[in-house]
Scaffold this motif. Structure first.
Motif, PDB file in Angstrom:
ATOM      1  N   LEU A 172     -65.176 -20.390 -10.703  1.00 16.55           N
ATOM      2  CA  LEU A 172     -65.377 -19.172 -11.488  1.00 16.55           C
ATOM      3  C   LEU A 172     -64.927 -17.948 -10.699  1.00 16.55           C
ATOM      4  O   LEU A 172     -64.294 -17.034 -11.246  1.00 16.55           O
ATOM      5  CB  LEU A 172     -66.842 -19.037 -11.880  1.00 16.55           C
ATOM      6  CG  LEU A 172     -67.237 -17.801 -12.701  1.00 16.55           C
ATOM      7  CD1 LEU A 172     -66.559 -17.848 -14.067  1.00 16.55           C
ATOM      8  CD2 LEU A 172     -68.747 -17.716 -12.852  1.00 16.55           C
ATOM      9  N   GLY A 173     -65.256 -17.925  -9.399  1.00 17.37           N
ATOM     10  CA  GLY A 173     -64.882 -16.788  -8.569  1.00 17.37           C
ATOM     11  C   GLY A 173     -63.378 -16.624  -8.440  1.00 17.37           C
ATOM     12  O   GLY A 173     -62.867 -15.495  -8.403  1.00 17.37           O
ATOM     13  N   ILE A 174     -62.645 -17.743  -8.379  1.00 18.72           N
ATOM     14  CA  ILE A 174     -61.187 -17.677  -8.293  1.00 18.72           C
ATOM     15  C   ILE A 174     -60.595 -17.124  -9.582  1.00 18.72           C
ATOM     16  O   ILE A 174     -59.584 -16.412  -9.574  1.00 18.72           O
ATOM     17  CB  ILE A 174     -60.607 -19.074  -7.993  1.00 18.72           C
ATOM     18  CG1 ILE A 174     -61.019 -19.524  -6.588  1.00 18.72           C
ATOM     19  CG2 ILE A 174     -59.098 -19.097  -8.137  1.00 18.72           C
ATOM     20  CD1 ILE A 174     -60.638 -20.947  -6.262  1.00 18.72           C
TER      21      ILE A 174
ATOM     22  N   SER B 110     -68.108  -7.395  -4.071  1.00 21.95           N
ATOM     23  CA  SER B 110     -66.972  -7.477  -4.997  1.00 21.95           C
ATOM     24  C   SER B 110     -65.696  -7.853  -4.267  1.00 21.95           C
ATOM     25  O   SER B 110     -64.926  -8.709  -4.735  1.00 21.95           O
ATOM     26  CB  SER B 110     -66.790  -6.144  -5.718  1.00 21.95           C
ATOM     27  OG  SER B 110     -67.946  -5.773  -6.425  1.00 21.95           O
ATOM     28  N   LEU B 111     -65.454  -7.244  -3.118  1.00 23.77           N
ATOM     29  CA  LEU B 111     -64.248  -7.547  -2.351  1.00 23.77           C
ATOM     30  C   LEU B 111     -64.282  -8.968  -1.808  1.00 23.77           C
ATOM     31  O   LEU B 111     -63.257  -9.667  -1.800  1.00 23.77           O
ATOM     32  CB  LEU B 111     -64.092  -6.540  -1.216  1.00 23.77           C
ATOM     33  CG  LEU B 111     -62.797  -6.600  -0.402  1.00 23.77           C
ATOM     34  CD1 LEU B 111     -61.589  -6.382  -1.298  1.00 23.77           C
ATOM     35  CD2 LEU B 111     -62.819  -5.558   0.715  1.00 23.77           C
ATOM     36  N   ALA B 112     -65.456  -9.424  -1.365  1.00 24.35           N
ATOM     37  CA  ALA B 112     -65.582 -10.788  -0.835  1.00 24.35           C
ATOM     38  C   ALA B 112     -65.374 -11.839  -1.909  1.00 24.35           C
ATOM     39  O   ALA B 112     -64.969 -12.966  -1.603  1.00 24.35           O
ATOM     40  CB  ALA B 112     -66.960 -10.964  -0.193  1.00 24.35           C
ATOM     41  N   SER B 113     -65.641 -11.492  -3.161  1.00 22.73           N
ATOM     42  CA  SER B 113     -65.521 -12.471  -4.246  1.00 22.73           C
ATOM     43  C   SER B 113     -64.090 -12.962  -4.416  1.00 22.73           C
ATOM     44  O   SER B 113     -63.858 -14.010  -5.015  1.00 22.73           O
ATOM     45  CB  SER B 113     -66.013 -11.861  -5.559  1.00 22.73           C
ATOM     46  OG  SER B 113     -65.147 -10.826  -6.003  1.00 22.73           O
ATOM     47  N   ILE B 114     -63.114 -12.224  -3.891  1.00 25.32           N
ATOM     48  CA  ILE B 114     -61.720 -12.657  -4.011  1.00 25.32           C
ATOM     49  C   ILE B 114     -61.458 -13.865  -3.124  1.00 25.32           C
ATOM     50  O   ILE B 114     -60.829 -14.842  -3.542  1.00 25.32           O
ATOM     51  CB  ILE B 114     -60.761 -11.528  -3.591  1.00 25.32           C
ATOM     52  CG1 ILE B 114     -61.119 -10.231  -4.281  1.00 25.32           C
ATOM     53  CG2 ILE B 114     -59.321 -11.904  -3.862  1.00 25.32           C
ATOM     54  CD1 ILE B 114     -60.403  -9.038  -3.696  1.00 25.32           C
ATOM     55  N   MET B 115     -61.946 -13.826  -1.888  1.00 28.96           N
ATOM     56  CA  MET B 115     -61.593 -14.825  -0.883  1.00 28.96           C
ATOM     57  C   MET B 115     -62.672 -15.879  -0.659  1.00 28.96           C
ATOM     58  O   MET B 115     -62.372 -16.960  -0.157  1.00 28.96           O
ATOM     59  CB  MET B 115     -61.294 -14.134   0.458  1.00 28.96           C
ATOM     60  CG  MET B 115     -60.268 -13.027   0.372  1.00 28.96           C
ATOM     61  SD  MET B 115     -58.696 -13.630  -0.266  1.00 28.96           S
ATOM     62  CE  MET B 115     -57.808 -12.084  -0.466  1.00 28.96           C
ATOM     63  N   LEU B 116     -63.915 -15.573  -0.978  1.00 30.25           N
ATOM     64  CA  LEU B 116     -65.001 -16.514  -0.697  1.00 30.25           C
ATOM     65  C   LEU B 116     -64.764 -17.886  -1.329  1.00 30.25           C
ATOM     66  O   LEU B 116     -64.910 -18.911  -0.645  1.00 30.25           O
ATOM     67  CB  LEU B 116     -66.329 -15.915  -1.164  1.00 30.25           C
ATOM     68  CG  LEU B 116     -67.571 -16.777  -0.927  1.00 30.25           C
ATOM     69  CD1 LEU B 116     -67.741 -17.088   0.556  1.00 30.25           C
ATOM     70  CD2 LEU B 116     -68.817 -16.075  -1.468  1.00 30.25           C
ATOM     71  N   PRO B 117     -64.425 -17.986  -2.627  1.00 27.43           N
ATOM     72  CA  PRO B 117     -64.186 -19.318  -3.203  1.00 27.43           C
ATOM     73  C   PRO B 117     -63.062 -20.063  -2.508  1.00 27.43           C
ATOM     74  O   PRO B 117     -63.147 -21.286  -2.312  1.00 27.43           O
ATOM     75  CB  PRO B 117     -63.820 -18.997  -4.659  1.00 27.43           C
ATOM     76  CG  PRO B 117     -64.398 -17.657  -4.922  1.00 27.43           C
ATOM     77  CD  PRO B 117     -64.296 -16.918  -3.632  1.00 27.43           C
ATOM     78  N   LEU B 118     -62.007 -19.346  -2.119  1.00 28.47           N
ATOM     79  CA  LEU B 118     -60.890 -19.984  -1.435  1.00 28.47           C
ATOM     80  C   LEU B 118     -61.327 -20.608  -0.116  1.00 28.47           C
ATOM     81  O   LEU B 118     -60.979 -21.760   0.189  1.00 28.47           O
ATOM     82  CB  LEU B 118     -59.782 -18.943  -1.194  1.00 28.47           C
ATOM     83  CG  LEU B 118     -58.635 -19.380  -0.280  1.00 28.47           C
ATOM     84  CD1 LEU B 118     -57.834 -20.498  -0.928  1.00 28.47           C
ATOM     85  CD2 LEU B 118     -57.729 -18.186   0.041  1.00 28.47           C
TER      86      LEU B 118
ATOM     87  N   ILE C 288     -69.504 -11.374   4.931  1.00 31.35           N
ATOM     88  CA  ILE C 288     -70.077 -12.162   3.836  1.00 31.35           C
ATOM     89  C   ILE C 288     -69.340 -13.487   3.702  1.00 31.35           C
ATOM     90  O   ILE C 288     -69.961 -14.554   3.540  1.00 31.35           O
ATOM     91  CB  ILE C 288     -70.010 -11.372   2.516  1.00 31.35           C
ATOM     92  CG1 ILE C 288     -70.959 -10.173   2.568  1.00 31.35           C
ATOM     93  CG2 ILE C 288     -70.361 -12.260   1.324  1.00 31.35           C
ATOM     94  CD1 ILE C 288     -70.844  -9.240   1.386  1.00 31.35           C
ATOM     95  N   ILE C 289     -68.017 -13.454   3.786  1.00 35.25           N
ATOM     96  CA  ILE C 289     -67.211 -14.673   3.652  1.00 35.25           C
ATOM     97  C   ILE C 289     -67.537 -15.663   4.764  1.00 35.25           C
ATOM     98  O   ILE C 289     -67.727 -16.865   4.519  1.00 35.25           O
ATOM     99  CB  ILE C 289     -65.717 -14.315   3.656  1.00 35.25           C
ATOM    100  CG1 ILE C 289     -65.354 -13.561   2.374  1.00 35.25           C
ATOM    101  CG2 ILE C 289     -64.864 -15.573   3.785  1.00 35.25           C
ATOM    102  CD1 ILE C 289     -63.962 -12.981   2.383  1.00 35.25           C
TER     103      ILE C 289
END
Length: 326
Positions: free
Chosen positions: A137-139, A195-203, A107-108
């Motif tokens: 927002l995600g971060i 949910s797990l991808a939301s941690i790194m995707l914004p970064l 996903i990322i």
């Protein structure tokens, strides 16, 4: 290359040695494992005899030396609860965790690269502002809140996706099972992976955007534009390729971080992976399982970062893997 691999192997052994010491030393602060093993009905004398038999009264260095000798042979202890080798228990749960990490990484990759490139080439568009606002927002939102929101929206309100569990799995190889090959398994994977991808995707969106902006102002990109090359070729071949080195650097570290972050994701979705197993081991004071988990996660960090260093040379041949400065 051989010299680089030799140095990396030595560094990996040193790092794993330090991780093993730290992991083994924290077990005394987790509580008394005999409480979970024998309960309250056993007398104090019997408890003391059992502690002596298990070697829990030995000095730390004696206990660690005994553990280290067994560890180099692949024996990280026996789980108090499962009565099986701790490493075997963790490896049995590893496919479920790796499924989440693979799905989140996919996903990322699929979202961050086009989003980051678009934000770099269209910095003033309304879509760019929306993407950057979403990434901010995600971060800011913790992963467990994202997971709870996904469950509430897609499982409770809309009823589209299952809210917990792993779903149907089928054997793949070596006794490992996967949910990617069944419809039910894929449906159960969607929400945990998001949910797990939301941690790194914004970064990664912001990292790719910043690196692309810098690359678009370099002389070779200006020269390619002056030659009349197609914009897509300039953006995705010339500019994007030269942004990948820092992205891969961060990505290698973050993959290991995602393995650790699966603890929260698996707890919310009741996902039967290593993270959920670790929480149960903490509650049961199953110290061999806790120590084995920390060592396995540390090994994943070391292996991934070594592979990232090897990929450097494939992406950018100017990186000298055998430099004396490394």
């Amino acid at each position: 290359m051989l010299a680089f691999l030799a140095r990396r192997l030595i560094q990996a052994l040193i790092v794993m040695f330090v991780i093993s010491i730290i992991s083994f030393s924290i077990q005394d602060n987790l509580g008394d494992p005999l409480r979970e093993l024998v309960g309250q009905a056993v007398s104090e004398a019997e408890r003391e005899a059992l502690r002596e038999e298990m070697g829990l009264n030995d000095p730390f260095l004696v206990q660690y030396g005994r553990f280290l000798v067994k560890a180099v042979q692949g024996d990280l202890g026996t789980s108090y609860f499962f009565k099986e080798p701790a490493l075997d228990v963790i490896l049995g749960k590893m496919p479920a965790t790796l499924e989440l990490v693979f799905g989140a990484s996919l996903i990322i990759i699929l979202l961050s690269i086009p989003a980051g490139v678009y934000c770099a080439i269209k910095p003033n568009s309304w879509l760019t502002r929306g993407i950057l606002g979403f990434s901010l927002l995600g971060i800011s939102v913790p992963v467990f809140l994202t997971a709870i929101f996904c469950i509430y929206l897609f499982s409770i309100e809309l009823g589209w996706l299952p809210s917990y569990g792993r779903g149907d799995v089928v054997p793949v190889f070596g006794g490992w099972e996967s949910g990617y090959l069944t419809r039910d398994g894929l449906l159960h994977l969607i929400l945990p992976c998001i949910s797990l991808a939301s941690i790194m995707l914004p970064l990664f969106i912001r990292l790719i955007r910043s690196e692309m902006v810098e690359a678009l102002h370099t002389e070779y990109v200006k020269f390619a534009t002056a030659k009349g090359l197609k914009k897509a070729r300039i953006y995705f071949l010339h500019a994007l390729k030269n942004t990948m080195l820092p992205v891969i650097t961060v990505g290698g570290v973050q993959i290991g971080t995602m393995v650790a972050y699966t603890i929260l994701t698996e707890a919310v979705f009741q996902w039967p992976g290593m993270g959920f197993l670790f929480l149960e081991a903490v509650n049961r004071v199953d110290t061999p399982l806790i120590v084995a988990y920390l060592i396995v996660v540390g090994a994943i960090f070391v292996i991934v970062n070594t592979l990232v260093d090897l990929i450097y040379g494939l992406i950018n041949p100017t990186v000298k893997l055998t430099r004396s400065s490394q």
